[in-house]
Each structure stands twice: as C-alpha cells, then as structure tokens.
Design an enzyme around this catalytic site. Structure first.
Site, PDB file in Angstrom:
ATOM      1  N   GLY A 478      44.102 125.024  81.608  1.00  0.00           N
ATOM      2  CA  GLY A 478      43.588 124.347  80.421  1.00  0.00           C
ATOM      3  C   GLY A 478      42.123 124.652  80.172  1.00  0.00           C
ATOM      4  N   GLU A 701      32.612 121.769  85.812  1.00  0.00           N
ATOM      5  CA  GLU A 701      32.444 120.457  86.441  1.00  0.00           C
ATOM      6  C   GLU A 701      31.214 119.700  85.981  1.00  0.00           C
ATOM      7  OE1 GLU A 701      32.817 122.740  90.164  1.00  0.00           O
ATOM      8  OE2 GLU A 701      33.624 120.849  90.900  1.00  0.00           O
TER       9      GLU A 701
HETATM   10  N1  MTE Z   1      39.596 121.815  82.307  1.00  0.00           N
HETATM   11  C1  MTE Z   1      40.903 121.656  82.040  1.00  0.00           C
HETATM   12  N2  MTE Z   1      41.303 121.652  80.763  1.00  0.00           N
HETATM   13  N3  MTE Z   1      41.823 121.502  83.027  1.00  0.00           N
HETATM   14  C2  MTE Z   1      41.451 121.469  84.353  1.00  0.00           C
HETATM   15  O1  MTE Z   1      42.304 121.317  85.232  1.00  0.00           O
HETATM   16  N4  MTE Z   1      39.583 121.590  85.963  1.00  0.00           N
HETATM   17  C3  MTE Z   1      38.140 121.383  86.164  1.00  0.00           C
HETATM   18  C4  MTE Z   1      37.340 122.214  85.169  1.00  0.00           C
HETATM   19  N5  MTE Z   1      37.838 122.006  83.834  1.00  0.00           N
HETATM   20  C5  MTE Z   1      40.055 121.619  84.673  1.00  0.00           C
HETATM   21  C6  MTE Z   1      39.158 121.814  83.593  1.00  0.00           C
HETATM   22  C7  MTE Z   1      37.690 121.729  87.510  1.00  0.00           C
HETATM   23  S1  MTE Z   1      37.843 120.585  88.726  1.00  0.00           S
HETATM   24  C8  MTE Z   1      37.107 122.931  87.797  1.00  0.00           C
HETATM   25  S2  MTE Z   1      36.535 123.281  89.347  1.00  0.00           S
HETATM   26  C9  MTE Z   1      36.969 123.974  86.782  1.00  0.00           C
HETATM   27  O2  MTE Z   1      37.498 123.573  85.516  1.00  0.00           O
HETATM   28  C10 MTE Z   1      37.693 125.216  87.290  1.00  0.00           C
HETATM   29  O3  MTE Z   1      37.758 126.199  86.344  1.00  0.00           O
HETATM   30  P1  MTE Z   1      36.571 127.240  86.089  1.00  0.00           P
HETATM   31  O4  MTE Z   1      36.274 127.873  87.398  1.00  0.00           O
HETATM   32  O5  MTE Z   1      37.171 128.152  85.105  1.00  0.00           O
HETATM   33  O6  MTE Z   1      35.420 126.453  85.568  1.00  0.00           O
HETATM   34 MO1  MOS Z   2      37.328 121.669  90.908  1.00  0.00          MO
HETATM   35  S1  MOS Z   2      37.067 119.812  91.741  1.00  0.00           S
HETATM   36  O1  MOS Z   2      36.327 122.452  92.140  1.00  0.00           O
HETATM   37  O2  MOS Z   2      38.923 122.052  91.361  1.00  0.00           O
END
Ligand code: MTE
Ligand code: MOS
Length: 742
Positions: A478, A701
């Site tokens: 997502g 995050e």
């Molecule tokens: N956004 C959506 N829509 N769905 C998700 O599960 N996970 C979050 C964030 N945004 C998440 C999200 C978390 S915990 C993290 S660590 C990062 O997205 C991971 O993705 P990235 O490395 O592409 O930022």
């Molecule tokens: Mo995100 S809490 O590091 O999956």
C-alpha cells in the site's frame, strides 16, 4: 533522457487490480482438496503444560493434528535469537501461545473442534507490566527479564546539573497499539519431503519467512519457497508474525500432504499477533536562563512481551530517537526492553521512535513552561544544525533547517495568532481550543551497520520487446513500492512507467533485497534499482545498439538485438555501504543513519470539558524527505501516518487482563474513522539527498513520530492538563482535568 517521471503522481501500478477487486489476496486463492488450518492456544498467561484432551462429539480421525513432536527441524521461529517456539511443548509464556494445530476441509467443523480441545496447564505466576518486570517480581526470561539494554552517552551529564538554572523532570507512557491492516494475516502452504515447502501469503519480508522455514524443517534453502500475495497493509505487523503462521500452515501441509490455508479472523489477529510496544520514559532536563538545554537524562523502557522477537531493534531505534533533533552537549540515554507474559510486541510504523518522541516532545513543552519560554522558542534555541553532533555522536551532514520547517508549519496553521487567541477565548467556553506542535526526525534504513550486514540485492532484466522487469524482494503493501520502483527505473532508463514490470516477490525468482521495513525501500532498494537500470542503459549504449536521444521504439529494438546477439540482458546490484559512514556497535555511537526525514507537525484540537471528548480540527505536516518521487503517494504516506498517530494519541486503547487483550473487537477497540480525521495538509520541503535514488530519502514511518505529541501539546494548551500518557481517552482526560481543578 526524459526527466519528467520523478515528481509526477503517476498511477499506482497495482491500483486498477485493487479497486476493481481482481487483485488476489491470500484468502482469494483456493486449491482442490485444500484444508483449512486453525491454532489451539494457551488459555492462561504462564504455566506448565500437563496434558491435551480431545473432547467428545468430534470425528477426530478426519483431522490433521500437529503438535511440537511433529516438527522435523528445530522448534523455533528463527529471528534475532531463537527463543520463541513454533508450538509450545512444556511451558507457555503468554495467553495466546500456540500449542496445537488442526486442519480439516470444513472450516466450520474445524472451529468446533478447536473449541473441543482442552489443554491442561498448571499455572505459574505471571509478570504483566514494565515495572513488575524490572522489579523481577518473577524471573520469566533469561537471568533478569531484560531482553536488551542500551546506553548512549555524550559529554558529562552528571557535571551539568550544578550549572543549571532549572531542572525539569517528567514521566511519560504510551500504550500498545494494534496495526489494524485491512487484511488480517494469512498463509497457504504446500509441503512434502520430496518437493520441499512453498508458502503464499500476506507479508512484508519474504526472506524472513524463508529463514524461519529453513530452520523449522531443516531443509536446504532451495527447498523452501516464499511467495508474497497482494498484501492489504502491514505497518510492521507483517514483519515477523507471518513467519509464525507460515510455519504453522507448512507443518499442517507437511503432515496432511494437502495444501493448508490459515486465515486469522480479526479477533484472533488482534489477540495473538504483535502490537506496538507499550513504553515508559523518564526525563530529567537541565536548562539555563537563556533556554539552552544543558543536559538531558533519559530512561526509556519498553514492554517486549514474552519472547525477544524484534524488541532489541525496536528499542535501538527508540533509544536513538529519544533525544530528538536537538544539539545538547550532555546526554545520557539508558534503555531497556523487558519481558512480560503478554504476546510478543513487535514492529509498528515508527519502530520505537513514536514512543520516545512522544515523551521528548511532550516533555519539552513542559520544560519551556517551567522556564517561562514559548515552546517554539525553546526548540529554536536548541535545534540541531549542519555540522553539529547528535546525542549518539553523528555529525549532521544534511542541510537541515528545522527552524524553516517550523516557520512553514506555523504560517500554514496560523499557529502564533491562534496560540494567543485560543487562550483568551477559552476562559468563557465549555469547549476549549488548543494548538500544539512537535519537532522531530526519523532515520531511514536499518540502524548503524544494519544495511552493511543486510547487503541487499536487486536485479533488472530487459525483455526482447524492450520491457523491463524489476526483481526485488521488497513488497508492496500500500505504501507504493511498485510505483516508486517503476518511476525510478523508468527515469534512469528514459522510458515510461508502463514499460516497467515489477516481478511478484517470490524467493524462487527475486534476490534478497532485505525486509520491507524501516522506511528503507525507496531510499536503499530504490537506489539499487536505479543503479541496475543505469547498468542496462550503459550496456546498450556502449554496445552501440542504442544511440543517445533514443525513444521507446529504438530502446525496444536495441534490447531485441542485444539479446539475440549476447543472450539475456540483465543487471544485478548489491548494496555498498558508504565508506564515510561509521558506526560503533559497542559504544552505540556514530552514523546511525545515512539520512533522516525532518519534520514539524502542528495540531489544532477542541476539547469538550464536560464530556472530555477531544477532536482534532486541523493538522499541518511539514517535512523534508529529500526529493519527492510521487507526490500523491507521499502525501498518502503522511495522511495515513497522521491518522494512525491520531489513533495512538486519542483512541486506540488496548485493555489488558493478565497478558490478554480483552477488547479485541473493532466495536470496543476504537480506531479513528473519517469523522475523526481532519483534512491533513502535507507539505514537503524538497532538498534532494545526494545518495538517494533521484534524491529521495525514506518517508514511511516519519509521520507517526510527531503526531501524538503535537496533539498532546495542543490538549495541554487547550485545558492546562498535564498530558503524560497516550491514548488520551475521555476517561484519562477526565482524570487529568480533575488534577487541574484540584
Ligand atoms: N503504508 C501503507 N499504505 N501500508 C503499510 O503497510 N507500512 C509502513 C509504511 N507505510 C505501510 C505504509 C511501515 S511500518 C514502513 S516501515 C514503511 O511503510 C515500509 O515501506 P517503505 O520502506 O517503502 O517506506
Ligand atoms: Mo515498519 S514498523 O519498519 O515495518
């Protein structure tokens, strides 16, 4: 070369499938003869297993029944250390601990059977809070209940107190929080000695699941295959727990010889899977008359639950972020992750930082008040600048300008005028208004030497028709991985996004790009994708199949001719850690992250002092995360993160009874709805980051870190209540308001 793809809100790669319902989530998959699987869990928090009884009226011979005795390899869920059994066989350490598995084609009969299994457990005393654990009321883990501790020191804190004009102390708490991804956890497995093990499921980290299955079955790596199905959100909750479900489904498949599907319903998902670590933080801060912070002493503790799982890493991030984006000469941060008899707590967006940042940013408002300074003035006098040293010894090399971010956020929210006006107007109203803010940062990527150890890989392949296949173990959940990778590859190759295909993460087909966590995907793995794309372009240019200034057709022709002559056109890139980044794991000092997102968030609230209800009326989120690759997706990350932060601040309250979540339904675990979330104004200051792909840093995050403290500071402004814990439910606020009036 076209340069118009970065910075464009191109359509989400998998968006059409998602909105039309044709995307395949794990529960959409069915196979002939497929069995359903369920988990029989402990009934109490801690005890010794004495016996298992199978009740009357169930045709038990039709069932596949798995216990720890059926595990071919090691009965552990491999992660950082191997303390968590896949199925408990002697001792249970939390009330949702899996003990036995059942499979049957009829999922309704299966549920009846699950209820008919009686597990006899002789109770042992449990430990349920951070304080009980630290006091060693019972030793439930290791020698002292402590999973991990850190100590960060800068300057000399002890010498600083004497020269302080005033010292402010405080204690802050945050509760557990459930990730509440739309799609609950689930897996399908097929397993046999001859064929090995294959699992399909909803997950963030294919290679974590892979590692767990290798150890559980004692099979060679190539006999294990993990495929990510479309994933309806993870938010950290699908970082580690999918390994557990995959192990369970695979054990049932191994014993039955059939495919087995395990899907948790919402109640089981909420009760048994990981949540945000509850935390307790103590602050002691020395300040001089000019508002300069002389010393910060922080004691940060988190509740890890029954097994170590990811707690050391969550603790590490929380610890490193605990002193914020400030330049303080003397800092001591001591932190501990402790064991309790609750299900293990785990990753949740922000990974420990939302906990310690809440404490710090709420505390600094109280420090300002004690010193007669405006909260923004205190921040302004202490913000970190380029060339200065953070608490853990990293010298900031980025062009950080926190003041400018604050200025921008204040202008957009009309902060200064409202701060004064609300105070004057509130006196005559039952509904009081307040405005508050938080200033914070969030490191992107694994901490310290983490990225070096991960040594992530990504690959690209061109087809003879000139399409590009991106192969990475990074998952789309997502947050936009597919789209962002396509944009990065397209930009580097001078193509359109439509020509880029993202290969489904499948350990049989994609290299290990590391876990999809820590806001690392765009910045770290995207960087590998960018290099791999450049390699392909270079190969075609240097072999003269391609001429500079090419279009899509000549690119396709070049690919076709190259492949005809030389065979597959592929590139493969492995992460190389920048040589000038140094981290000392012993001292916990150095360059914790290559880059940070920097932000100032402002929240405006109204508080009904008769009902103690709080509403967030306005929210401005200003951040600097490098170059924004896709503005709509980036804004979506901020809006979603802020919404989850509103939940953390006001509504999401896990009620515990002896280690068990007792409000595991969405009727009594309250999450924010669209009624509770105002229009969130997400604003980006863009300073391209030299090492990020197309100048990008991580963003995922960051938004969760600053939302809760901004809201808590706004509530304090509105009511005068000393907000020291979240969620500020009406009950909590009611108590705090009583103290104001007392
Ligand atoms: N956004 C959506 N829509 N769905 C998700 O599960 N996970 C979050 C964030 N945004 C998440 C999200 C978390 S915990 C993290 S660590 C990062 O997205 C991971 O993705 P990235 O490395 O592409 O930022
Ligand atoms: Mo995100 S809490 O590091 O999956």
């Amino acid at each position: 070369m076209t340069t118009h793809i970065i910075g464009q809100s191109v359509q989400r790669k998998e968006g059409r499938e998602k909105v039309t319902g044709s995307a395949h989530y794990v529960d959409d998959l069915t196979f002939p003869h497929m069995l359903h699987g369920v988990t029989v869990r402990s009934s109490i928090a801690r005890g010794r297993i004495r016996g298992i009884h199978f009740g009357e009226g169930i045709p038990w011979d039709e069932f596949t029944i798995v216990t720890a005795a059926d595990i071919p390899g090691q009965n552990r869920v491999a992660l950082i250390i191997d303390d968590q059994p896949c199925l408990a066989d002697t001792i249970v350490n939390h009330p949702e601990e899996p003990i036995l598995l059942l499979a049957h084609p009829d999922k309704y009969l299966l549920e009846k059977a699950r209820r008919a299994v009686q597990i006899e457990i002789e109770p042992l005393p449990g430990v349920f809070t951070i304080e009980e654990s630290l006091a060693k009321k019972e030793i439930i883990w290791g020698a002292d209940n402590i999973f991990k501790s850190f100590l960060i020191e800068k300057g000399n804190v002890d010498a600083a107190w004497a020269s302080a004009d005033f010292v402010v102390e405080g204690e802050y708490e945050t509760g557990a929080q459930e990730q509440l991804y739309i799609e609950p956890q689930g897996m399908i497995a097929l397993a046999s000695k001859a064929e090995g093990v294959t699992v399909w499921g909803s997950l963030q980290c294919p290679y974590y699941v892979h590692k767990a299955l290798v150890q559980l079955f004692g099979l060679p790596k190539e006999k294990i295959r993990v495929v990510q199905t479309e994933t309806g959100g993870g938010f950290g909750g699908k970082e580690e727990y999918p390994s557990m479900i995959a192990c369970h489904a695979a054990l049932l498949a191994w014993k039955s010889g059939e495919r087995v599907k395990i899907i948790y319903d919402r109640a089981e998902d909420m009760a048994a899977t990981t949540k945000r670590h509850p935390s307790r933080t103590r602050h002691r801060t020395a300040v001089n008359r000019d508002g300069k912070i002389l010393a910060m002493e922080v004691d940060f503790a988190i509740d890890g639950g029954a097994y170590l799982t990811l707690s050391p890493v969550v603790l590490s991030r929380g610890t490193i972020h605990a002193a914020g984006p400030y330049n303080c000469p003397n800092v001591r941060i001591r932190s501990r992750a402790v064991a309790t008899n609750a299900p293990p707590h785990g990753a949740f967006r922000g990974f420990g930082a939302p906990q310690s940042v809440f404490a710090l940013e709420r505390h600094l408002d109280r420090v300002a008040e004690a010193g007669g300074l405006a909260p923004d003035e205190l921040r302004r006098r202490n913000f970190i600048h380029e060339g200065e040293k953070l608490a853990f010894g990293q010298i900031v090399r980025e062009k950080v300008d926190m003041e400018r971010l604050m200025q921008r956020a204040f202008e957009l929210s009309d902060y200064s005028a409202k701060r004064a006006r609300f105070k004057a107007e509130n006196a005559n109203h039952g509904i009081k208004k307040g405005i508050g803010f938080a200033a914070f940062f969030h490191g992107a990527g694994f901490t310290g030497s983490g990225e070096e150890y991960l040594a992530s890989e990504a690959a690209l392949e061109a087809t003879p028709e000139g399409r590009i296949r991106v192969m990475a173990g990074s998952t789309e959940m997502g947050q936009g991985t597919n789209t962002v990778f396509a944009q990065i590859a397209a930009e580097a190759l001078g193509l359109d996004c439509e020509q880029i295909d993202i290969v489904q993460p499948d350990t049989a087909n994609v290299p290990n790009s590391g876990p999809t966590v820590a806001s690392r995907t765009t910045m770290i793995v995207g960087g590998l994708v960018e290099s791999a794309a450049r390699q392909i372009r270079e190969l075609l240019l240097t072999s003269s199949f391609l001429k500079p200034g090419y279009g899509a057709q000549s690119f396709a022709d070049a690919c076709g001719r190259y492949i005809e002559k030389f065979g597959p056109l592929k590139s493969f890139v492995k992460y190389e850690h920048p040589r000038d980044l140094h981290w000392d794991d012993e001292k916990y000092q150095g360059d914790a992250y290559g880059a940070y997102g920097w932000a100032v968030y402002v929240a405006e609230v109204s508080v009904d002092t008769r009902t103690a209800e709080i509403h967030v009326d306005d929210f401005v989120a200003v951040q600097e995360v490098g170059k924004v690759i896709n503005p709509i997706l980036a804004a979506g990350q901020v809006e979603g993160g802020v919404a989850q932060g509103i939940g953390l601040a006001l509504y999401e309250n896990v009620v515990w009874h002896e280690g068990r979540m007792v409000n595991g339904q969405m009727t009594n675990y309250i999450m924010p709805t669209s009624m509770d979330v105002p229009t969130i104004r997400a604003v980006f200051e863009e300073i391209p980051y030299g090492r990020g792909p197309a100048g990008a840093k991580g963003i995922g995050e960051l938004p969760l870190d600053g939302t809760a403290p901004a809201i808590a500071n706004a509530i304090a402004h509105a009511t005068g209540a000393d907000i020291t814990r979240v969620p500020v439910t009406p009950e909590v606020l009611f108590e705090m308001l009583e103290q104001v009036h007392a």
